[in-house]
Structures are given as structure tokens and as C-alpha cells.
Design an enzyme around this catalytic site. Structure first.
Site, PDB file in Angstrom:
ATOM      1  CG  PHE A 118      -1.829   1.202   1.260  1.00 48.17           C
ATOM      2  CD1 PHE A 118      -2.882   1.321   0.369  1.00 48.17           C
ATOM      3  CD2 PHE A 118      -1.626   2.220   2.196  1.00 48.17           C
ATOM      4  CE1 PHE A 118      -3.717   2.430   0.392  1.00 48.17           C
ATOM      5  CE2 PHE A 118      -2.462   3.332   2.229  1.00 48.17           C
ATOM      6  CZ  PHE A 118      -3.514   3.427   1.327  1.00 48.17           C
ATOM      7  CB  SER A 176       7.659   9.287  -2.302  1.00 49.04           C
ATOM      8  OG  SER A 176       8.213   8.220  -1.575  1.00 49.04           O
ATOM      9  CD  GLU A 180       9.639   3.996   2.388  1.00 51.50           C
ATOM     10  OE1 GLU A 180       9.482   4.934   3.196  1.00 51.50           O
ATOM     11  OE2 GLU A 180       9.581   4.167   1.162  1.00 51.50           O
TER      12      GLU A 180
HETATM   13  C1  SIN Z   1      11.323  10.399  -1.339  1.00 52.96           C
HETATM   14  O1  SIN Z   1      11.400  11.332  -0.551  1.00 52.96           O
HETATM   15  O2  SIN Z   1      11.254  10.580  -2.566  1.00 52.96           O
HETATM   16  C2  SIN Z   1      11.288   8.981  -0.833  1.00 52.96           C
HETATM   17  C3  SIN Z   1      10.779   8.918   0.562  1.00 52.96           C
HETATM   18  C4  SIN Z   1      10.283   7.569   0.951  1.00 52.96           C
HETATM   19  O3  SIN Z   1      10.170   6.653   0.153  1.00 52.96           O
HETATM   20  O4  SIN Z   1       9.939   7.441   2.158  1.00 52.96           O
END
Ligand code: SIN
Length: 176
Positions: free
Chosen positions: A8, A12, A86
Site C-alpha cells: 500500500f 512517494s 523506508e
Molecule cells: C522520497 O522522498 O522521494 C522517498 C521517501 C520515501 O520513500 O519514504
């Protein structure tokens, strides 16, 4: 037989998944809300000048709408990629979501959640301070302003309303 895995996406991952998938479906997560309550020192900020990104918070009256991906290709590699991406306070959770298919289908999905026990969880902060942070912060994945604007555009493309993100985006464009 490989088990089907759904992810889910509520931040981003909606506009930049970065992995192979066999299906992509609009989906929702009842009982949770998307909030800009997670500090980012690895993507949209740096240690000492963190940015602010979204996480999910328990909310009995809330529903978070996003997108679900059915993983394809090398699943172990994808999970390793996501765990690394993450790592800024998010943990893997397995939660039932609703795929907005016709009719809707319930599946158990992997969701990365930065809960209130992680050190980067900020909780609610004043709008002015939050907008200031997002306007100024920058990290290895780009500017925090672009993150917010990309999220707002992605939600609009998917037909998802989010009053919290919209209010921040509106304040940001007013303060630019
Ligand atoms: C992003 O900031 O582009 C990636 C952040 C994430 O996947 O948590």
C-alpha cells in the site's frame, strides 16, 4: 508457489515506486490518516535540518486513500529495496486494505508505517513552522517542496482528496 504480495502506497511510492509490479490499483485503508508527521533526514532533509514527510496515524474516523501495487519480479530484492528506502523510522506492517476494484476486494498488504514510537515521529506541529520546514528543507532525494507538490499532484491524478495535504500545499504556495 510464491505468495502474492501487495504494497500500500500513500506517499512517494504513489508517484515513484521504483520496483516492478504486475498490477496497480487505487486502494484505501480505513482507520488511518495520512499526516506530515515524520521528520526526514535521509530523503527530504539532512541530520540537523530535517524535512517533513508523510506517515500514517491511527484514526478511527479516517480513511487513507492511496494506491496498491501487486509485486512482480524479484520480490526479495524489492523488499530489500523498500526496507532500505523506508529506513528513516518506518516499519513493515501487514494491514487489511480495500482494493477499489469492481467490486471492492479486501487484501492483506504490506504498509510502511512510522508510528509514534519511532524517533522521527513529530506528531502535530504548528502549520506555520511545518510550512517553513517544507519550504527550506532539502535532502538526497530532492527538495521537500517538490515532495509536497509531487504528492499533491499525484493525489489529484488519482482523484484522491486529502484536506491535510491540500491545506499545507495551499499555505506553501501562499508563502513562496
Ligand atoms: C522520497 O522522498 O522521494 C522517498 C521517501 C520515501 O520513500 O519514504
Amino acid at each position: 508457489m510464491t505468495k502474492e504480495i501487495w504494497i500500500f502506497a500513500y506517499g512517494s511510492l504513489i508517484w515513484r515506486p521504483g520496483f516492478d509490479y504486475s498490477d496497480r490499483v487505487k486502494a484505501r485503508l480505513p482507520g488511518w490518516s495520512r499526516r506530515f508527521w515524520q521528520a526526514s533526514t535521509d530523503h527530504r532533509g539532512v541530520p540537523g535540518a530535517p524535512g517533513r514527510v508523510v506517515t500514517l496515524v491511527d484514526d478511527d474516523d479516517g480513511i487513507c486513500e492511496g494506491v496498491a501495487y501487486c509485486l512482480d519480479g524479484d520480490i526479495d530484492q524489492t523488499l530489500a529495496y523498500l526496507d532500505h528506502r523506508e529506513q528513516g523510522g518506518y516499519e513493515r506492517r501487514y494491514i487489511d486494505i480495500e482494493l477499489l476494484t469492481e467490486p471492492a476486494t479486501r487484501v492483506n498488504a504490506l504498509v510502511y508505517v512510522g508510528d509514534e514510537t519511532n524517533p522521527q515521529f513529530t506528531g502535530a506541529t504548528q502549520m506555520e513552522a511545518l510550512v517553513d520546514t517544507i519550504r527550506q528543507a532539502h535532502g538526497p532525494s530532492g527538495s521537500n517542496r517538490d515532495y509536497l507538490l509531487n504528492l499533491a499532484e499525484a493525489l489529484e491524478r488519482e482523484g484522491i482528496e486529502d484536506s491535510h495535504a491540500a491545506a499545507i500545499a495551499e499555505q506553501l504556495s501562499l508563502s513562496v
